[in-house]
Design a protein around this motif. Structure first.
Motif, mmCIF file in Angstrom:
data_model
loop_
_atom_site.group_PDB
_atom_site.id
_atom_site.type_symbol
_atom_site.label_atom_id
_atom_site.label_comp_id
_atom_site.label_asym_id
_atom_site.label_seq_id
_atom_site.Cartn_x
_atom_site.Cartn_y
_atom_site.Cartn_z
ATOM 1 N N GLY A 93 0.673 -1.154 -0.053
ATOM 2 C CA GLY A 93 0.022 -0.177 -0.066
ATOM 3 C C GLY A 93 0.819 1.370 -0.054
ATOM 4 N N ASP A 94 -0.039 2.379 0.557
ATOM 5 C CA ASP A 94 0.912 3.631 0.456
ATOM 6 C C ASP A 94 1.029 4.226 1.836
ATOM 7 O OD1 ASP A 94 -1.840 4.144 1.094
ATOM 8 O OD2 ASP A 94 -1.939 5.374 -0.762
ATOM 9 N N GLY A 95 0.818 3.431 2.748
ATOM 10 C CA GLY A 95 1.035 4.097 4.223
ATOM 11 C C GLY A 95 2.387 4.308 4.514
ATOM 12 N N GLY A 96 2.614 4.870 5.763
ATOM 13 C CA GLY A 96 3.814 5.201 6.588
ATOM 14 C C GLY A 96 4.486 3.902 7.301
ATOM 15 N N HIS A 97 5.655 4.143 7.988
ATOM 16 C CA HIS A 97 6.245 3.250 8.699
ATOM 17 C C HIS A 97 5.379 2.683 9.934
ATOM 18 C CE1 HIS A 97 9.966 1.477 9.793
ATOM 19 N NE2 HIS A 97 9.894 1.957 11.063
ATOM 20 N N SER A 98 4.310 3.332 10.356
ATOM 21 C CA SER A 98 3.661 2.670 11.398
ATOM 22 C C SER A 98 2.202 2.101 10.991
ATOM 23 C CB SER A 98 3.532 3.629 12.587
ATOM 24 O OG SER A 98 4.642 4.108 13.006
ATOM 25 N N ASP A 99 1.970 2.077 9.664
ATOM 26 C CA ASP A 99 0.768 1.839 9.275
ATOM 27 C C ASP A 99 0.396 0.435 8.707
ATOM 28 O OD1 ASP A 99 0.157 4.326 9.651
ATOM 29 O OD2 ASP A 99 0.754 5.048 7.785
ATOM 30 N N TYR A 100 1.531 -0.652 8.870
ATOM 31 C CA TYR A 100 1.362 -1.738 8.183
ATOM 32 C C TYR A 100 0.449 -2.761 8.655
ATOM 33 C CZ TYR A 100 5.761 -0.826 5.736
ATOM 34 O OH TYR A 100 6.601 -0.094 5.132
ATOM 35 N N LEU A 101 -0.045 -2.457 9.955
ATOM 36 C CA LEU A 101 -1.088 -3.239 10.669
ATOM 37 C C LEU A 101 -2.283 -2.505 11.031
ATOM 38 C CD1 LEU A 101 1.172 -5.588 12.994
ATOM 39 C CD2 LEU A 101 0.285 -6.021 10.644
ATOM 40 N N SER A 102 -2.448 -1.463 10.417
ATOM 41 C CA SER A 102 -3.669 -0.649 10.712
ATOM 42 C C SER A 102 -4.686 -1.299 9.932
ATOM 43 C CB SER A 102 -3.461 0.565 9.933
ATOM 44 O OG SER A 102 -2.271 1.701 10.354
ATOM 45 N N ARG A 103 -6.031 -1.067 10.755
ATOM 46 C CA ARG A 103 -7.202 -1.782 10.344
ATOM 47 C C ARG A 103 -7.721 -1.402 9.004
ATOM 48 N NH1 ARG A 103 -9.180 -4.440 15.094
ATOM 49 N NH2 ARG A 103 -7.975 -3.478 16.857
ATOM 50 N N GLY A 104 -7.802 -2.341 8.089
ATOM 51 C CA GLY A 104 -8.485 -2.111 6.737
ATOM 52 C C GLY A 104 -7.552 -1.740 5.824
ATOM 53 N N SER A 105 -6.280 -1.729 6.226
ATOM 54 C CA SER A 105 -5.245 -1.495 5.256
ATOM 55 C C SER A 105 -4.851 -2.421 4.145
ATOM 56 C CB SER A 105 -3.834 -1.131 6.041
ATOM 57 O OG SER A 105 -3.181 -2.031 6.719
ATOM 58 N N VAL A 106 -4.239 -2.400 3.117
ATOM 59 C CA VAL A 106 -3.432 -3.051 2.234
ATOM 60 C C VAL A 106 -2.623 -3.980 2.592
ATOM 61 C CG1 VAL A 106 -2.455 -3.375 0.059
ATOM 62 C CG2 VAL A 106 -4.281 -1.832 0.203
ATOM 63 N N PRO A 107 -1.760 -3.557 3.423
ATOM 64 C CA PRO A 107 -0.499 -4.370 4.085
ATOM 65 C C PRO A 107 -1.407 -5.499 5.026
ATOM 66 C CG PRO A 107 -0.238 -2.190 4.786
ATOM 67 C CD PRO A 107 -1.630 -2.234 3.879
ATOM 68 N N LEU A 108 -2.152 -4.920 5.798
ATOM 69 C CA LEU A 108 -2.723 -5.996 6.955
ATOM 70 C C LEU A 108 -3.420 -7.015 6.266
ATOM 71 C CD1 LEU A 108 -3.558 -6.736 9.894
ATOM 72 C CD2 LEU A 108 -5.657 -5.238 9.330
ATOM 73 N N LYS A 109 -4.150 -6.810 5.276
ATOM 74 C CA LYS A 109 -4.896 -7.965 4.280
ATOM 75 C C LYS A 109 -3.793 -8.895 3.815
ATOM 76 C CE LYS A 109 -9.105 -5.136 3.622
ATOM 77 N NZ LYS A 109 -10.018 -5.909 4.417
ATOM 78 N N ASN A 110 -2.824 -8.381 3.211
ATOM 79 C CA ASN A 110 -1.629 -9.167 2.545
ATOM 80 C C ASN A 110 -0.981 -10.029 3.562
ATOM 81 O OD1 ASN A 110 -2.826 -8.773 0.004
ATOM 82 N ND2 ASN A 110 -1.327 -7.135 -0.330
ATOM 83 N N ILE A 111 -0.574 -9.328 4.787
ATOM 84 C CA ILE A 111 0.000 -9.945 5.864
ATOM 85 C C ILE A 111 -0.835 -11.149 6.387
ATOM 86 C CG2 ILE A 111 1.011 -9.917 8.095
ATOM 87 C CD1 ILE A 111 2.093 -6.959 7.300
ATOM 88 N N ALA A 112 -2.079 -10.817 6.420
ATOM 89 C CA ALA A 112 -2.861 -11.826 6.958
ATOM 90 C C ALA A 112 -3.090 -12.951 5.991
ATOM 91 C CB ALA A 112 -4.369 -11.039 7.466
ATOM 92 N N GLY A 113 -3.132 -12.702 4.730
ATOM 93 C CA GLY A 113 -2.845 -13.765 3.763
ATOM 94 C C GLY A 113 -1.866 -14.478 3.755
ATOM 95 N N ILE A 114 -0.788 -13.875 3.861
ATOM 96 C CA ILE A 114 0.536 -14.895 4.101
ATOM 97 C C ILE A 114 0.375 -15.773 5.268
ATOM 98 C CG2 ILE A 114 3.025 -14.910 4.484
ATOM 99 C CD1 ILE A 114 3.009 -11.974 2.932
ATOM 100 N N VAL A 115 -0.168 -15.290 6.437
ATOM 101 C CA VAL A 115 -0.191 -16.235 7.657
ATOM 102 C C VAL A 115 -1.272 -17.403 7.435
ATOM 103 C CG1 VAL A 115 -1.042 -16.162 10.133
ATOM 104 C CG2 VAL A 115 0.471 -14.063 9.234
ATOM 105 N N ALA A 116 -2.464 -16.963 6.700
ATOM 106 C CA ALA A 116 -3.479 -17.940 6.675
ATOM 107 C C ALA A 116 -3.079 -18.919 5.636
ATOM 108 C CB ALA A 116 -4.592 -16.996 6.490
ATOM 109 N N GLY A 117 -2.461 -18.446 4.323
ATOM 110 C CA GLY A 117 -2.168 -19.131 3.361
ATOM 111 C C GLY A 117 -3.783 -19.360 2.479
ATOM 112 N N PRO A 118 -3.615 -19.884 1.352
ATOM 113 C CA PRO A 118 -2.555 -19.686 0.539
ATOM 114 C C PRO A 118 -1.862 -18.404 0.514
ATOM 115 C CG PRO A 118 -4.527 -20.172 -0.767
ATOM 116 C CD PRO A 118 -4.839 -20.039 0.593
ATOM 117 N N ALA A 119 -0.759 -18.053 0.069
ATOM 118 C CA ALA A 119 -0.084 -16.796 0.098
ATOM 119 C C ALA A 119 -0.666 -15.935 -0.986
ATOM 120 C CB ALA A 119 1.313 -16.845 0.020
ATOM 121 N N PRO A 120 -0.669 -14.492 -0.919
ATOM 122 C CA PRO A 120 -1.108 -13.928 -2.183
ATOM 123 C C PRO A 120 -0.176 -13.665 -2.953
ATOM 124 C CG PRO A 120 -0.403 -12.354 -0.066
ATOM 125 C CD PRO A 120 -0.542 -14.123 0.416
#
Length: 325
Positions: free
Chosen positions: A288-315
């Motif tokens: 996504g386009d967020g800043g250094h502290s935004d990766y696990l912000s609710r509803g964010s692109v990186p949160l969804k993709n990081i969750a996808g990696i944890v859950a599998g199958p990976a994005p």
């Protein structure tokens, strides 16, 4: 092609700052978070099972330790620390480990560890301690909510993190001290839930810790985000069978930090290859386009993709080196 003038100036300026920081003598440490007194936690036998009753007993014991540390902070006159600890001791909070000394160590569980099929371990970076713990808790809570049932997230504050602007944040010393503790902790989780898939999620300086601990670690994925580098030239140098991922938000200031590694007689400065560059060789996830502290912000692109990696199958992985906007 030569670097643009602005980039060249930035690199020269940061290089000078790195060298200056490496020889600076910190003078404010005594007044920092580590100076708040706390009693030693009660001795506890190692957990041998993740049965609900065993975990409940551990959570109750760590809650008692947190309350003891709260009383010590209040007696010391540190209202901020006392308030933070009071929040940590609230019913419903679950800590596998807690030690209030030296800035604080803890491992908080979000979700049902007793039945988790997937476990994510959050490893924070510089500037994280009990006085700023709300940020780590918010990230752990948001990630668990995104993952849902069948998962557990553990926020592992298992080392004394360096201050964000400090010589320690530019060198691998704290990471070298933290890596054995992280290896031990992941090994204990493996013993408790041997069938669960475990993922390391490593933010900022935490990626240096994870890289130091990676060799032989029983995890499926290692995710580096907001990383200044790992201290290794390539993902292969981590010597791990885990899939190594990397992502960086488009507005993360760490993207402007030169990826240098200077070897001096008494220490190394900087952490080398950019983890999102093709040269490092990690799989790239969209951050996504967020800043250094935004990766696990609710509803964010990186949160969804990081969750996808944890859950599998990976994005699906973006091409290495692609700009993440």
């Amino acid at each position: 092609m030569p670097s643009p003038p602005r980039t060249s100036r930035l690199r020269r300026g940061l290089l000078a700052a790195l060298v200056a920081a490496s020889v600076a003598v910190p003078v404010a440490g005594a007044a920092g978070p580590a100076a708040v007194p706390a009693p030693a936690p009660a001795a506890q036998a190692p957990l041998r099972t993740a049965a609900p009753e065993a975990l409940a007993e551990r959570y109750a014991a760590t809650r008692a330790d947190i309350r003891a540390a709260e009383r010590a902070a209040a007696a010391h006159g540190d209202r901020r620390r006392a308030a933070a600890l009071r929040a940590m001791a609230q019913p419903g909070r679950r800590f596998l480990t807690f030690d209030g000394r030296d800035g604080g160590r803890s491992a908080e569980v979000f979700g049902d560890l007793a039945h988790a099929e997937r476990i994510a371990v959050l490893v924070p970076g510089a500037g994280m301690d009990f006085d700023h713990y709300g940020r780590l808790r918010d990230g752990g809570s948001a990630l668990h909510q995104e993952l849902g049932e069948g998962t557990a997230v553990v926020a592992w504050l298992g080392y004394r993190t360096p201050a964000t602007v400090s010589p320690a944040a530019l060198t691998p010393g704290r990471a070298a001290q933290a890596a054995p503790a992280l290896r031990d902790f992941v090994g204990e989780l493996r013993g408790l839930r041997p069938g669960a898939n475990t993922t390391l999620l490593c933010h900022s300086y935490g990626s240096v810790v994870c890289a130091r601990a990676a060799h032989g670690l029983p995890v499926r994925d290692i995710v580096l985000y907001g990383s200044p580098g790992t201290g290794y030239a390539t993902a292969a140098d981590l010597r791990t069978p885990a899939t190594v991922w990397a992502g960086r938000g488009g507005d993360d200031w760490i993207g402007e930090v030169p990826h240098l590694r200077l070897r001096l007689p008494f220490t190394d400065i900087g952490f080398g290859t950019d983890p999102v560059s093709p040269a490092f060789g990690a799989r790239i996830f969209e951050a996504g386009d967020g800043g250094h502290s935004d990766y696990l912000s609710r509803g964010s692109v990186p949160l969804k993709n990081i969750a996808g990696i944890v859950a599998g199958p990976a994005p699906a992985a973006a091409p290495a080196g692609e700009r993440h906007a």
